[in-house]
Design a protein around this motif. Structure first.
Motif, PDB file in Angstrom:
ATOM      1  N   HIS A 151      23.499 -22.538  11.284  1.00 30.46           N
ATOM      2  CA  HIS A 151      23.244 -21.301  10.563  1.00 30.46           C
ATOM      3  C   HIS A 151      22.404 -21.558   9.312  1.00 30.46           C
ATOM      4  O   HIS A 151      22.775 -22.343   8.439  1.00 30.46           O
ATOM      5  CB  HIS A 151      24.568 -20.640  10.160  1.00 30.46           C
ATOM      6  CG  HIS A 151      25.296 -20.034  11.310  1.00 30.46           C
ATOM      7  ND1 HIS A 151      26.470 -19.319  11.179  1.00 30.46           N
ATOM      8  CD2 HIS A 151      25.001 -20.008  12.634  1.00 30.46           C
ATOM      9  CE1 HIS A 151      26.871 -18.915  12.374  1.00 30.46           C
ATOM     10  NE2 HIS A 151      26.000 -19.312  13.267  1.00 30.46           N
ATOM     11  N   ASP A 152      21.275 -20.906   9.253  1.00 31.22           N
ATOM     12  CA  ASP A 152      20.351 -21.033   8.128  1.00 31.22           C
ATOM     13  C   ASP A 152      20.179 -19.642   7.523  1.00 31.22           C
ATOM     14  O   ASP A 152      19.494 -18.785   8.086  1.00 31.22           O
ATOM     15  CB  ASP A 152      19.008 -21.591   8.610  1.00 31.22           C
ATOM     16  CG  ASP A 152      18.067 -21.927   7.457  1.00 31.22           C
ATOM     17  OD1 ASP A 152      18.064 -21.188   6.467  1.00 31.22           O
ATOM     18  OD2 ASP A 152      17.333 -22.940   7.577  1.00 31.22           O
ATOM     19  N   TYR A 153      20.793 -19.415   6.361  1.00 35.03           N
ATOM     20  CA  TYR A 153      20.807 -18.075   5.778  1.00 35.03           C
ATOM     21  C   TYR A 153      19.459 -17.702   5.166  1.00 35.03           C
ATOM     22  O   TYR A 153      19.141 -16.513   5.048  1.00 35.03           O
ATOM     23  CB  TYR A 153      21.928 -17.974   4.747  1.00 35.03           C
ATOM     24  CG  TYR A 153      23.302 -18.048   5.392  1.00 35.03           C
ATOM     25  CD1 TYR A 153      23.919 -16.890   5.872  1.00 35.03           C
ATOM     26  CD2 TYR A 153      23.952 -19.261   5.563  1.00 35.03           C
ATOM     27  CE1 TYR A 153      25.159 -16.951   6.491  1.00 35.03           C
ATOM     28  CE2 TYR A 153      25.186 -19.328   6.192  1.00 35.03           C
ATOM     29  CZ  TYR A 153      25.785 -18.169   6.649  1.00 35.03           C
ATOM     30  OH  TYR A 153      27.002 -18.233   7.268  1.00 35.03           O
ATOM     31  N   LYS A 209      22.550  -9.052  10.361  1.00 38.38           N
ATOM     32  CA  LYS A 209      22.888 -10.421   9.946  1.00 38.38           C
ATOM     33  C   LYS A 209      23.811 -11.063  10.975  1.00 38.38           C
ATOM     34  O   LYS A 209      23.642 -12.237  11.333  1.00 38.38           O
ATOM     35  CB  LYS A 209      23.552 -10.401   8.569  1.00 38.38           C
ATOM     36  CG  LYS A 209      22.627 -10.030   7.422  1.00 38.38           C
ATOM     37  CD  LYS A 209      23.360 -10.069   6.087  1.00 38.38           C
ATOM     38  CE  LYS A 209      22.421  -9.719   4.935  1.00 38.38           C
ATOM     39  NZ  LYS A 209      23.120  -9.765   3.621  1.00 38.38           N
ATOM     40  N   GLN A 210      24.775 -10.292  11.455  1.00 43.16           N
ATOM     41  CA  GLN A 210      25.679 -10.808  12.487  1.00 43.16           C
ATOM     42  C   GLN A 210      24.915 -11.151  13.757  1.00 43.16           C
ATOM     43  O   GLN A 210      25.193 -12.165  14.417  1.00 43.16           O
ATOM     44  CB  GLN A 210      26.768  -9.777  12.790  1.00 43.16           C
ATOM     45  CG  GLN A 210      27.752  -9.549  11.661  1.00 43.16           C
ATOM     46  CD  GLN A 210      28.757  -8.464  11.994  1.00 43.16           C
ATOM     47  OE1 GLN A 210      28.429  -7.273  12.030  1.00 43.16           O
ATOM     48  NE2 GLN A 210      29.992  -8.858  12.239  1.00 43.16           N
ATOM     49  N   LEU A 240      22.936 -14.468  13.225  1.00 42.09           N
ATOM     50  CA  LEU A 240      23.813 -15.636  13.240  1.00 42.09           C
ATOM     51  C   LEU A 240      24.327 -15.910  14.652  1.00 42.09           C
ATOM     52  O   LEU A 240      24.450 -17.067  15.063  1.00 42.09           O
ATOM     53  CB  LEU A 240      24.979 -15.426  12.271  1.00 42.09           C
ATOM     54  CG  LEU A 240      24.595 -15.340  10.782  1.00 42.09           C
ATOM     55  CD1 LEU A 240      25.828 -15.080   9.932  1.00 42.09           C
ATOM     56  CD2 LEU A 240      23.891 -16.609  10.315  1.00 42.09           C
ATOM     57  N   MET A 300      17.671 -16.412   8.112  1.00 39.26           N
ATOM     58  CA  MET A 300      18.226 -15.099   8.433  1.00 39.26           C
ATOM     59  C   MET A 300      17.618 -14.022   7.539  1.00 39.26           C
ATOM     60  O   MET A 300      17.207 -12.951   8.021  1.00 39.26           O
ATOM     61  CB  MET A 300      19.746 -15.127   8.249  1.00 39.26           C
ATOM     62  CG  MET A 300      20.425 -13.785   8.520  1.00 39.26           C
ATOM     63  SD  MET A 300      22.179 -13.795   8.049  1.00 39.26           S
ATOM     64  CE  MET A 300      22.014 -13.822   6.244  1.00 39.26           C
ATOM     65  N   MET A 327      21.584 -17.588  16.536  1.00 38.02           N
ATOM     66  CA  MET A 327      21.501 -19.000  16.151  1.00 38.02           C
ATOM     67  C   MET A 327      22.578 -19.813  16.862  1.00 38.02           C
ATOM     68  O   MET A 327      22.314 -20.915  17.359  1.00 38.02           O
ATOM     69  CB  MET A 327      21.652 -19.142  14.633  1.00 38.02           C
ATOM     70  CG  MET A 327      20.475 -18.652  13.824  1.00 38.02           C
ATOM     71  SD  MET A 327      20.764 -18.853  12.036  1.00 38.02           S
ATOM     72  CE  MET A 327      19.201 -18.281  11.370  1.00 38.02           C
ATOM     73  N   THR A 328      23.782 -19.254  16.915  1.00 44.79           N
ATOM     74  CA  THR A 328      24.881 -19.939  17.588  1.00 44.79           C
ATOM     75  C   THR A 328      24.571 -20.155  19.062  1.00 44.79           C
ATOM     76  O   THR A 328      24.801 -21.237  19.610  1.00 44.79           O
ATOM     77  CB  THR A 328      26.184 -19.145  17.432  1.00 44.79           C
ATOM     78  OG1 THR A 328      26.508 -19.030  16.044  1.00 44.79           O
ATOM     79  CG2 THR A 328      27.331 -19.831  18.160  1.00 44.79           C
TER      80      THR A 328
END
Length: 281
Positions: A241-243, A227-228, A231, A246, A234-235
């Motif tokens: 950030h779109d969970y 997950k990290q 994200l 993700m 994405m950065t």
């Protein structure tokens, strides 16, 4: 303490693959090949920003490199051997340097704080590995050049199965990753690769004569670490950030063992392309 400067240099080996990892450790210190003074605080910050779930490796590398940089007269170069499965924070390089010794001589003459990164050491010819032994030993000079302030990093997937087994056993017992016995793991690592006939380190004098200072395990990544990674990707792409995206990406990633899905089979590798499949274009 008087500030020192370092130059990162890559020794390129035959396997042509690319992965992000170790270079990111130094990205805040080295910008566009411009040398900057070593700063342990900045170095630690870069490590923590670039590594997910690798506190054992992070702490070892941070302390070892900082200790070398503070030592005005080290007895030998710092030699770190980084081990682990694919996609967990190591880096792969794309080409081979033919004139290995001459290349090392020339760069250390100009930059005593040079860093040499050897990729896929487990696939390297054992005889070629032995040729770098004089540069790692307790010697004042090799042909009037001192290597004692240099850093040698060896990258390898050797020992990855053992690391996975130890990590899985710890996970099943409900232990935190940081609670793992690092001394036991390091012992298992160097004994395993030293006795592995399929490894370039098989009965290597680099291990037998204790020229490798630290065998550093990189653990398989859990779902929370992926997950990290997503994200962070994405950065880097300037994407909000779109969970939901993700979660979709993670569902598309393989985990092991199949019945428990404790760890990512590929680490964070391929996440960039997986993300592209789930983004709205």
């Amino acid at each position: 303490m008087k500030s020192e400067k370092i130059l990162v240099l890559f020794v390129l080996l035959p396997i042509v693959t690319v992965e992000t990892g170790v270079f990111d450790f130094f990205s805040g210190i080295f910008d566009n090949d411009k040398l900057r003074p070593f700063n342990s605080t900045d170095f630690e910050k870069d490590l923590r920003m670039s590594l997910y779930g690798q506190n054992i490796a992070l702490n070892t590398i941070l302390k070892a490199v900082t200790w070398l940089m503070k030592d005005p007269d080290p007895p030998k170069p710092l030699v770190l051997s980084l081990h682990g499965p694919t996609g967990v924070g190591k880096t792969y390089i794309t080409k081979i340097i033919a004139q290995l010794k001459a290349w090392i001589y020339g760069n250390v003459s100009s930059f005593p704080r040079s860093i040499f990164i050897f990729d896929e050491m487990d696939k390297m010819n054992p005889h070629l590995i032995e040729t770098i032994k004089p540069f790692l030993d307790y010697m004042l000079h090799v042909d009037r050049v001192s290597f004692n302030h240099a850093i040698f990093l060896f990258l390898s997937q050797a020992g990855a199965n053992m690391i996975n087994e130890v990590a899985l056993d710890s996970w099943r017992k409900g232990k935190e990753r940081d609670q793992m016995n690092t001394q036991r793991m390091e012992t298992l690592l160097y004994q395993g690769i030293f006795n592995d006939k399929n490894s370039g380190f098989w009965h290597s004098s680099l291990i037998d004569e204790h020229l490798v200072d630290h065998f550093v395990p990189f653990l398989p990544l859990e779902r929370k670490h992926l997950k990290q990674c997503v994200l962070a990707e994405m950065t880097s792409l300037n994407i909000t950030h779109d969970y939901d995206v993700m979660d979709s990406v993670l569902k598309d990633m393989p985990f092991f063992p199949p019945e428990e899905e404790a760890f990512s089979l590929k680490g964070c590798k391929t996440l960039h392309n997986k993300l592209g499949l789930h983004m709205k274009l």
